[in-house]
Design a protein around this motif. Structure first.
Motif, mmCIF file in Angstrom:
data_model
loop_
_atom_site.group_PDB
_atom_site.id
_atom_site.type_symbol
_atom_site.label_atom_id
_atom_site.label_comp_id
_atom_site.label_asym_id
_atom_site.label_seq_id
_atom_site.Cartn_x
_atom_site.Cartn_y
_atom_site.Cartn_z
ATOM 1 N N LEU A 110 15.659 -32.406 68.405
ATOM 2 C CA LEU A 110 14.589 -31.664 67.723
ATOM 3 C C LEU A 110 13.222 -32.262 67.992
ATOM 4 C CD1 LEU A 110 15.870 -30.794 64.133
ATOM 5 C CD2 LEU A 110 15.155 -29.211 65.896
ATOM 6 N N TYR A 111 13.158 -33.589 67.972
ATOM 7 C CA TYR A 111 11.898 -34.305 68.181
ATOM 8 C C TYR A 111 12.137 -35.362 69.260
ATOM 9 C CZ TYR A 111 11.404 -32.297 63.515
ATOM 10 O OH TYR A 111 11.405 -31.431 62.444
ATOM 11 N N PRO A 112 11.965 -35.000 70.539
ATOM 12 C CA PRO A 112 12.276 -35.941 71.622
ATOM 13 C C PRO A 112 11.594 -37.302 71.448
ATOM 14 C CG PRO A 112 11.832 -33.766 72.516
ATOM 15 C CD PRO A 112 11.518 -33.690 71.052
ATOM 16 N N ASP A 113 12.396 -38.360 71.600
ATOM 17 C CA ASP A 113 11.933 -39.759 71.536
ATOM 18 C C ASP A 113 11.437 -40.174 70.166
ATOM 19 O OD1 ASP A 113 12.496 -40.465 74.252
ATOM 20 O OD2 ASP A 113 10.777 -39.258 74.842
ATOM 21 N N ILE A 114 11.942 -39.551 69.095
ATOM 22 C CA ILE A 114 11.643 -40.034 67.752
ATOM 23 C C ILE A 114 12.598 -41.185 67.451
ATOM 24 C CG2 ILE A 114 13.276 -38.512 66.536
ATOM 25 C CD1 ILE A 114 11.125 -38.175 64.350
ATOM 26 N N ARG A 115 12.188 -42.102 66.584
ATOM 27 C CA ARG A 115 13.042 -43.224 66.218
ATOM 28 C C ARG A 115 14.314 -42.722 65.533
ATOM 29 N NH1 ARG A 115 11.219 -48.455 65.947
ATOM 30 N NH2 ARG A 115 9.138 -48.771 66.811
ATOM 31 N N LEU A 116 15.437 -43.310 65.910
ATOM 32 C CA LEU A 116 16.709 -42.891 65.307
ATOM 33 C C LEU A 116 16.786 -43.322 63.845
ATOM 34 C CD1 LEU A 116 19.260 -43.654 68.169
ATOM 35 C CD2 LEU A 116 18.314 -41.444 67.489
ATOM 36 N N CYS A 117 16.178 -44.467 63.534
ATOM 37 C CA CYS A 117 16.160 -44.971 62.161
ATOM 38 C C CYS A 117 14.775 -45.527 61.845
ATOM 39 C CB CYS A 117 17.208 -46.060 61.953
ATOM 40 S SG CYS A 117 18.847 -45.410 61.575
ATOM 41 N N ILE A 118 14.408 -45.512 60.583
ATOM 42 C CA ILE A 118 13.112 -46.019 60.140
ATOM 43 C C ILE A 118 13.304 -47.415 59.550
ATOM 44 C CG2 ILE A 118 11.170 -45.636 58.565
ATOM 45 C CD1 ILE A 118 11.424 -43.609 60.821
ATOM 46 N N ASP A 119 12.501 -48.376 60.006
ATOM 47 C CA ASP A 119 12.596 -49.725 59.463
ATOM 48 C C ASP A 119 11.239 -50.257 59.001
ATOM 49 O OD1 ASP A 119 11.396 -50.007 61.885
ATOM 50 O OD2 ASP A 119 12.803 -51.488 62.692
ATOM 51 N N CYS A 120 10.259 -49.358 58.873
ATOM 52 C CA CYS A 120 8.930 -49.779 58.423
ATOM 53 C C CYS A 120 8.175 -48.585 57.834
ATOM 54 C CB CYS A 120 8.147 -50.396 59.574
ATOM 55 S SG CYS A 120 8.023 -49.337 61.021
ATOM 56 N N HIS A 121 6.945 -48.826 57.411
ATOM 57 C CA HIS A 121 6.159 -47.810 56.701
ATOM 58 C C HIS A 121 5.348 -46.955 57.664
ATOM 59 C CE1 HIS A 121 3.358 -45.837 54.089
ATOM 60 N NE2 HIS A 121 2.340 -46.530 54.555
ATOM 61 N N TYR A 122 5.485 -45.621 57.517
ATOM 62 C CA TYR A 122 4.631 -44.662 58.220
ATOM 63 C C TYR A 122 3.994 -43.760 57.164
ATOM 64 C CZ TYR A 122 7.117 -46.037 62.470
ATOM 65 O OH TYR A 122 7.649 -46.759 63.512
ATOM 66 N N SER A 123 2.687 -43.647 57.188
ATOM 67 C CA SER A 123 1.998 -42.944 56.099
ATOM 68 C C SER A 123 2.282 -41.445 56.074
ATOM 69 C CB SER A 123 0.486 -43.182 56.185
ATOM 70 O OG SER A 123 -0.046 -42.651 57.377
ATOM 71 N N ILE A 124 2.773 -40.868 57.191
ATOM 72 C CA ILE A 124 3.058 -39.426 57.183
ATOM 73 C C ILE A 124 4.161 -39.095 56.182
ATOM 74 C CG2 ILE A 124 4.800 -39.471 59.052
ATOM 75 C CD1 ILE A 124 3.459 -36.811 60.021
ATOM 76 N N PHE A 125 5.050 -40.050 55.883
ATOM 77 C CA PHE A 125 6.131 -39.793 54.932
ATOM 78 C C PHE A 125 5.658 -39.870 53.483
ATOM 79 C CE2 PHE A 125 8.633 -41.482 58.608
ATOM 80 C CZ PHE A 125 9.224 -40.287 58.929
ATOM 81 N N ASP A 126 4.422 -40.313 53.266
ATOM 82 C CA ASP A 126 3.870 -40.325 51.907
ATOM 83 C C ASP A 126 3.242 -38.991 51.530
ATOM 84 O OD1 ASP A 126 4.636 -42.880 51.335
ATOM 85 O OD2 ASP A 126 2.709 -43.808 51.790
ATOM 86 N N LEU A 127 2.850 -38.205 52.536
ATOM 87 C CA LEU A 127 2.110 -36.965 52.269
ATOM 88 C C LEU A 127 2.870 -35.987 51.363
ATOM 89 C CD1 LEU A 127 0.524 -36.289 55.793
ATOM 90 C CD2 LEU A 127 -0.497 -37.444 53.822
ATOM 91 N N PRO A 128 4.198 -35.789 51.527
ATOM 92 C CA PRO A 128 4.885 -34.835 50.634
ATOM 93 C C PRO A 128 4.966 -35.300 49.189
ATOM 94 C CG PRO A 128 6.174 -35.271 52.632
ATOM 95 C CD PRO A 128 5.086 -36.290 52.578
ATOM 96 N N PHE A 129 4.739 -36.597 48.930
ATOM 97 C CA PHE A 129 4.924 -37.143 47.576
ATOM 98 C C PHE A 129 3.607 -37.574 46.924
ATOM 99 C CE2 PHE A 129 8.537 -38.187 50.309
ATOM 100 C CZ PHE A 129 9.569 -37.558 49.628
ATOM 101 N N ALA A 130 2.501 -37.386 47.629
ATOM 102 C CA ALA A 130 1.219 -37.925 47.163
ATOM 103 C C ALA A 130 0.776 -37.360 45.813
ATOM 104 C CB ALA A 130 0.144 -37.676 48.220
#
Length: 415
Positions: free
Chosen positions: A287-307
């Motif tokens: 779906l998203y070529p070359d995206i990380r298979l797992c998250i091990d740190c903070h990315y601010s885009i994942f805060d936007l839905p919960f802000a």
């Protein structure tokens, strides 16, 4: 045999035609027809990419072309020719990425039938495409609405130039978020200290809390003659998607789809993507070529839905994903205990257990059925895995079988 310049012109002409054809195809939004056209286009574009990359190589546009001191028209012509070749190759690769993303999105969200027979995307042909029916899957991965807005012609900047200022600003914002390097802060500092002892210079390494008074601590240990430096505090872990073609296509599609809330929608779709799939799923989906298979740190885009949530704290979305990935690894070898719980419902169970969200809120957040989630939680509790994964199991108590509740009550009565 065509010359390289003729091949470049052919590539640009084909990409322009694809851009026009795809615009018309999305007006009816007939999924089987769109899928067949995407498949045919991708096959052609990959052949062109193989030929052009073999001739051009892995070079980048030369800076010499923009050198105003160089007045020799022959050298200027060589630079221009080289640049046109490289730009055509870049455009071609961007278009190929857009087609792959679109096909993966369709494959993840639709099942194809010819009568009662299940049909794969590869089996679509010009002869049978009109008899194929696309049935939407019950769980959505990604967002089908972005399909018309991907850069099938590969020319992201030209497509962006047609849009309003709001769309362009949204594009820059989303692209900035996706190119942001993830960070993780240690709970403490690792420092190196040089100090004098018995007229000899010595070195030591210490781990101190992040909020410690370093000078006072070191003065107490080593006196007044010392110097120190921080060895580690903030670690960079790279970007979320290590493919600029994917980044450009996502930023373009979501900014056109919703200039005001495109970044939030993308953040929510990526969040759902990680929770609704397993690591093996993510490796094969595309779906998203070359995206990380797992998250091990903070990315601010994942805060936007919960802000906008009450009590929101920075890193909320990332921490949930980090825990999800850790739990996936903890479940390796134990998946057979809950083999009848599909991955999308297992993601809902884990989110329910690790957060303060109710079953209804988890179902709404991930786009799954609340009643199916409740059944999955019950099966998860029966397996006993909730005790292995979660330190606090109070949220699961109401889903325990009545016999287990009675045992617990008796145990409490007996002290």
């Amino acid at each position: 045999m065509t010359t390289t310049e003729e091949l470049v012109a052919q590539v640009n002409k084909i990409l322009d035609d694809i851009g026009i054809d795809m615009d018309g195809l999305f007006e009816t939004f007939d999924v089987p027809s769109i899928s067949f056209r995407l498949k045919e286009n991708l096959s052609l574009l990959q052949e062109l990419e193989d030929d052009l990359s073999r001739r051009v190589g892995e070079t980048t546009p030369s800076a010499g072309f923009s050198d105003k001191k160089n007045k020799d028209p022959h050298i200027q012509w060589i630079y221009k020719k080289k640049r046109n070749r490289v730009l055509a190759l870049e455009r071609l690769r961007s278009a190929i990425t857009a087609h792959k993303m679109a096909l993966a999105l369709i494959s993840a969200n639709y099942t194809f039938f010819m009568g009662k027979k299940l049909v794969s995307l590869r089996e679509l042909t010009r002869e049978n495409v009109e008899r194929i029916k696309a049935v939407p899957n019950p769980v959505q991965l990604g967002r089908v609405e972005v399909l018309p807005h991907l850069a099938y012609s590969g020319d992201v900047l030209r497509l962006l130039a047609r849009e309003s200022v709001d769309v362009r600003e949204s594009f820059k914002f989303i692209k900035g978020k996706l190119r942001e390097k993830g960070t993780v802060r240690n709970r403490g500092l690792r420092i190196e200290v040089e100090y004098w002892e018995n007229n000899r210079l010595k070195k030591a390494r210490l781990d101190l809390p992040a909020d410690a008074d370093i000078e006072a601590e070191l003065r107490q240990r080593y006196g007044r003659r010392f110097r120190w430096r921080v060895l580690s505090f903030v670690k960079t872990r790279g970007v979320l998607i290590n493919n600029h073609y994917t980044v450009d296509n996502l930023a373009l599609a979501y900014s056109i789809l919703d200039p005001e809330n495109g970044a939030r929608k993308l953040g929510l779709d990526l969040f759902r993507y990680y929770f609704l799939t397993s690591e093996n799923d993510r490796e094969s989906l595309g779906l998203y070529p070359d995206i990380r298979l797992c998250i091990d740190c903070h990315y601010s885009i994942f805060d936007l839905p919960f802000a906008d949530e009450k009590g929101f704290r920075t890193g909320h979305g990332s921490m949930l994903l980090i825990r999800k990935c850790e739990m996936e690894k903890a479940l390796v070898g134990r998946r057979k205990d809950i083999a009848n719980v599909p991955n999308h419902l297992l993601g809902g169970v884990l989110l329910y257990g690790m957060s303060e969200y109710s079953e209804d809120r988890v179902a709404e957040l991930l786009g799954i059925q609340a009643d199916e989630l409740v059944e999955a939680v019950k099966k998860f509790v029966i397996s006993g895995l909730h005790r292995r994964l979660f330190a606090d199991t109070k949220k699961f108590e109401k889903f325990m079988p009545k016999s287990d509740k009675a045992k617990q009550f008796l145990a409490l009565l007996q002290g």
